[in-house]
Design an enzyme around this catalytic site. Structure first.
Site, PDB file in Angstrom:
ATOM      1  N   SER A 135       0.825  -1.213   0.000  1.00  0.00           N
ATOM      2  CA  SER A 135       0.000   0.000   0.000  1.00  0.00           C
ATOM      3  C   SER A 135       0.856   1.258   0.000  1.00  0.00           C
ATOM      4  CB  SER A 135      -0.905   0.039   1.224  1.00  0.00           C
ATOM      5  OG  SER A 135      -1.605   1.263   1.235  1.00  0.00           O
ATOM      6  N   LYS A 189      -4.602  -6.423   3.475  1.00  0.00           N
ATOM      7  CA  LYS A 189      -4.543  -5.313   2.511  1.00  0.00           C
ATOM      8  C   LYS A 189      -5.949  -4.941   2.035  1.00  0.00           C
ATOM      9  CE  LYS A 189      -2.815  -2.322  -0.427  1.00  0.00           C
ATOM     10  NZ  LYS A 189      -3.607  -2.132  -1.586  1.00  0.00           N
ATOM     11  N   HIS A 192      -7.555  -2.996   4.711  1.00  0.00           N
ATOM     12  CA  HIS A 192      -6.935  -1.662   4.659  1.00  0.00           C
ATOM     13  C   HIS A 192      -7.652  -0.801   3.616  1.00  0.00           C
ATOM     14  CE1 HIS A 192      -4.358   1.139   2.459  1.00  0.00           C
ATOM     15  NE2 HIS A 192      -3.722   1.374   3.598  1.00  0.00           N
ATOM     16  N   ASN A 193      -7.856  -1.363   2.438  1.00  0.00           N
ATOM     17  CA  ASN A 193      -8.499  -0.586   1.367  1.00  0.00           C
ATOM     18  C   ASN A 193      -9.951  -0.276   1.704  1.00  0.00           C
ATOM     19  OD1 ASN A 193      -6.051  -1.087   0.147  1.00  0.00           O
ATOM     20  ND2 ASN A 193      -6.925  -1.460  -1.856  1.00  0.00           N
ATOM     21  N   GLU A 196      -9.890   2.525   3.917  1.00  0.00           N
ATOM     22  CA  GLU A 196      -9.543   3.698   3.088  1.00  0.00           C
ATOM     23  C   GLU A 196     -10.812   4.272   2.434  1.00  0.00           C
ATOM     24  OE1 GLU A 196      -6.210   2.911   0.343  1.00  0.00           O
ATOM     25  OE2 GLU A 196      -7.443   3.791  -1.214  1.00  0.00           O
TER      26      GLU A 196
HETATM   27  N1  NAP Z   1      -1.789   1.918  -8.621  1.00  0.00           N
HETATM   28  C1  NAP Z   1      -1.853   1.867  -7.306  1.00  0.00           C
HETATM   29  O1  NAP Z   1      -1.942   2.886  -6.601  1.00  0.00           O
HETATM   30  C2  NAP Z   1      -1.799   0.532  -6.606  1.00  0.00           C
HETATM   31  C3  NAP Z   1      -1.598   0.502  -5.221  1.00  0.00           C
HETATM   32  C4  NAP Z   1      -1.467  -0.722  -4.582  1.00  0.00           C
HETATM   33  C5  NAP Z   1      -1.580  -1.891  -5.310  1.00  0.00           C
HETATM   34  N2  NAP Z   1      -1.806  -1.844  -6.653  1.00  0.00           N
HETATM   35  C6  NAP Z   1      -1.893  -3.122  -7.373  1.00  0.00           C
HETATM   36  O2  NAP Z   1      -0.654  -3.354  -8.033  1.00  0.00           O
HETATM   37  C7  NAP Z   1      -0.892  -4.126  -9.222  1.00  0.00           C
HETATM   38  C8  NAP Z   1      -0.315  -3.373 -10.403  1.00  0.00           C
HETATM   39  O3  NAP Z   1      -0.978  -2.128 -10.498  1.00  0.00           O
HETATM   40  P1  NAP Z   1      -0.456  -0.923 -11.401  1.00  0.00           P
HETATM   41  O4  NAP Z   1      -1.223   0.272 -10.980  1.00  0.00           O
HETATM   42  O5  NAP Z   1       1.033  -0.878 -11.381  1.00  0.00           O
HETATM   43  O6  NAP Z   1      -0.947  -1.419 -12.847  1.00  0.00           O
HETATM   44  P2  NAP Z   1      -0.591  -0.830 -14.280  1.00  0.00           P
HETATM   45  O7  NAP Z   1       0.090   0.493 -14.168  1.00  0.00           O
HETATM   46  O8  NAP Z   1      -1.834  -0.944 -15.068  1.00  0.00           O
HETATM   47  O9  NAP Z   1       0.476  -1.870 -14.840  1.00  0.00           O
HETATM   48  C9  NAP Z   1       0.143  -3.180 -15.105  1.00  0.00           C
HETATM   49  C10 NAP Z   1       1.395  -3.939 -15.550  1.00  0.00           C
HETATM   50  O10 NAP Z   1       1.032  -5.305 -15.675  1.00  0.00           O
HETATM   51  C11 NAP Z   1       1.329  -5.738 -16.996  1.00  0.00           C
HETATM   52  N3  NAP Z   1       0.281  -6.665 -17.414  1.00  0.00           N
HETATM   53  C12 NAP Z   1      -1.025  -6.394 -17.588  1.00  0.00           C
HETATM   54  N4  NAP Z   1      -1.682  -7.513 -17.950  1.00  0.00           N
HETATM   55  C13 NAP Z   1      -0.757  -8.489 -18.018  1.00  0.00           C
HETATM   56  C14 NAP Z   1      -0.804  -9.866 -18.352  1.00  0.00           C
HETATM   57  N5  NAP Z   1      -1.978 -10.448 -18.662  1.00  0.00           N
HETATM   58  N6  NAP Z   1       0.338 -10.580 -18.299  1.00  0.00           N
HETATM   59  C15 NAP Z   1       1.501  -9.973 -17.985  1.00  0.00           C
HETATM   60  N7  NAP Z   1       1.628  -8.679 -17.670  1.00  0.00           N
HETATM   61  C16 NAP Z   1       0.499  -7.953 -17.683  1.00  0.00           C
HETATM   62  C17 NAP Z   1       1.383  -4.522 -17.872  1.00  0.00           C
HETATM   63  O11 NAP Z   1       2.236  -4.789 -18.950  1.00  0.00           O
HETATM   64  P3  NAP Z   1       2.110  -4.052 -20.366  1.00  0.00           P
HETATM   65  O12 NAP Z   1       3.054  -2.880 -20.300  1.00  0.00           O
HETATM   66  O13 NAP Z   1       2.538  -5.073 -21.350  1.00  0.00           O
HETATM   67  O14 NAP Z   1       0.680  -3.649 -20.556  1.00  0.00           O
HETATM   68  C18 NAP Z   1       1.926  -3.480 -16.885  1.00  0.00           C
HETATM   69  O15 NAP Z   1       3.332  -3.525 -16.823  1.00  0.00           O
HETATM   70  C19 NAP Z   1      -2.410  -4.324  -9.289  1.00  0.00           C
HETATM   71  O16 NAP Z   1      -2.760  -5.544  -8.703  1.00  0.00           O
HETATM   72  C20 NAP Z   1      -2.940  -3.182  -8.461  1.00  0.00           C
HETATM   73  O17 NAP Z   1      -4.225  -3.429  -7.964  1.00  0.00           O
HETATM   74  C21 NAP Z   1      -1.904  -0.666  -7.317  1.00  0.00           C
END
Ligand code: NAP
Length: 475
Positions: A135, A189, A192-193, A196
């Protein structure tokens, strides 16, 4: 690029999106050599090129095979891809390339049921697996997130030094803890959300009273949040509520809040919290109200139609009817009730799934790095360390705060209701408070009706056993 020419990496990461890229930079900055892979290879190349001096600690890999080759065994590979099928696809592609001692670490926002299933599959295959909740958003991932682990202690032990190094620190203590086996970390987690969502909804409700009930301009509202951030409500969310209230839109010169559409989205973790609360009969009504409020916010056209059908509610409060101190008190009381419910849900899950969740440690890892970080969480950690089995509302410190602020919550909810200002989360907090202080509830009426139409029996106040009332053939 030639990963092997750069020496073996200590850890791997797949998924260079917002979270993965920042987490990888954080890991590299803490002195660990990290191998990275992204489905779209161009992103890997660009990431490495833009990593500045940290590029020396980053091994860019264009294929999964190259990623595996770049890692020193026993390997550990973090997945930072969207929760759900992407994680399963990535495990299916990666696992055959790994050895039995090599470990996959899912650091996305997985549903804990999925993590339980993946952990069970890993157990069956005799390979290690970790599910960790991370988080703090983009900023947290880059400079210190809060990390909630789930899995076997020996699996956690293999990467704990890295996770603790990259985690946020609260007075020197890393906000990274193993919560329990399998899906325990992702469950924590998720809750937590959910909290939030509730924190944000209650802040939005108070903002609504300041804006529509008291007619205050955004910059004045921002000042009020900034002042509250100096007191018991000190928290990241109150702080940013103040910051966004005072921001100006570059295009129009208007307050940013006034040009943002009033429609809030969600990605599911709040909903999962509400669903699990229902499954476990551990009501988290403030979170449930917040999830529902987000869903209702997205029904913009229907709301506009409703205003046409019924007319806008009166909204403006009488001069002197409300003051900002009372609103602060209502938020304090609402927050305590919300967290009491959240920790109650964690307790119920811990019992149901045999996790032995360390409740004081959960409050501790939430003190820094994560979105709900706040001063009050330190007091919660202390209260839970003294008696983790109690409803947090009854802990002496919080019971005093509630006694001092429950009247403010009552008055705010009542005034808002009278004037047609929706406060579903604050009202849910008040209802929970009143229910949990009522020794003799009205469920005797429900029991009588259930017995009347279905012979479900009831308990008597004056003798043990199951009884029927004098209304049917069983009487
Ligand atoms: N954003 C936040 O604030 C936040 C906070 C805590 C947790 N999270 C969690 O962290 C995780 C990642 O979130 P993010 O915000 O970093 O997502 P993101 O910016 O949308 O990035 C997703 C990544 O995953 C890859 N991807 C998508 N589909 C895929 C597949 N089928 N196979 C392999 N790679 C794939 C994408 O690759 P490409 O470049 O090829 O599309 C990209 O590198 C999620 O579970 C999210 O819920 C996010």
């Amino acid at each position: 690029m030639s990963p092997t020419s750069m020496g073996p990496a200590e850890i791997g990461l797949i998924g260079l999106g917002t979270m993965g890229a920042n987490l990888a930079l954080n890991i590299a900055e803490k002195g660990f050599r990290i191998a990275v892979y992204n489905r779209t290879a161009a992103k890997t190349v660009a990431f490495h090129e833009n990593a500045g001096p940290l590029a020396d600690n980053i091994v860019p890999c264009e294929t999964l095979e190259a990623l595996v080759d770049a890692l020193a065994p026993p390997r550990a590979v973090i997945l930072m891809v969207p929760a759900g099928s992407a994680v399963d696809q990535q495990i299916a592609a990666l696992r055959p390339l790994l050895g039995d001692d090599d470990m996959i670490v899912d650091a996305g926002n997985a549903n804990f049921h999925d993590t339980n299933r993946r952990a069970a599959d890993a157990e069956t295959a005799g390979v290690p697996y970790l599910g960790i909740g991370v988080s703090g958003g983009e900023e947290g991932a880059r400079h210190g997130p809060s990390i909630m682990g789930g899995g076997r202690p020996e699996a956690w032990g293999r990467v704990a030094h890295i996770l603790e190094a990259i985690a946020a620190k609260y007075r020197g203590t890393p906000c990274a803890t193993l919560m329990g086996k399998a899906g325990a970390g992702h469950f924590v987690k998720t809750v937590h959300n959910g909290i939030e969502y509730a924190d944000m909804q209650m802040i939005a409700e108070v903002y609504g009273i300041l804006r529509d009930g008291m007619g205050l301009a955004p910059d004045r509202i921002g000042e009020i949040f900034a002042r509250w951030n100096e007191g018991p409500l000190q928290s990241y969310l109150i702080e940013i509520a103040g910051t966004v209230s005072q921001a100006t839109d570059g295009k129009t010169g208007k307050p940013v809040l006034d040009i943002i559409l009033d429609r809030a989205g969600q990605k599911g973790t709040g909903r999962w919290t509400a669903i699990e609360a229902q499954h476990l009969a551990a009501p988290a009504t403030v979170i449930e109200a917040a999830v529902a409020a987000r869903n209702l916010s997205s029904r913009l056209e229907e709301r506009v139609r409703g205003e046409g059908v019924f007319g806008a509610s009166p909204q403006a409060l009488e001069p002197g009817e409300m003051d900002v101190d009372r609103l602060e008190g209502a938020l304090i009381a609402g927050k305590i009730v919300c967290y009491a419910q959240g920790f109650g849900l964690l307790t119920a899950a811990s019992d149901a799934f045999g996790w032995a969740l360390p409740l004081p440690d959960i409050a501790r890892v939430w003190r820094e790095g994560c979105i709900i970080r706040s001063t009050m969480l330190n007091d919660m950690a202390e209260a839970l360390a003294e008696d983790s089995g109690t409803n947090l509302m009854f802990a002496p410190f919080f019971a005093t705060l509630l006694r001092d602020n429950q009247q403010a919550l009552r008055t705010v909810v009542a005034s808002a209701a009278t004037n047609g200002l929706p406060t579903p989360a604050l009202a849910a907090a008040l209802a929970y408070f009143d229910i949990m202080r009522t020794g003799r509830s009205t469920a005797n009426m429900i029991q009588a009706q259930r017995d009347f139409f279905g012979a479900h029996t009831f308990e008597r106040v004056d003798e043990p056993g199951a009884h029927n009332g004098p209304w049917g053939s069983g009487s």
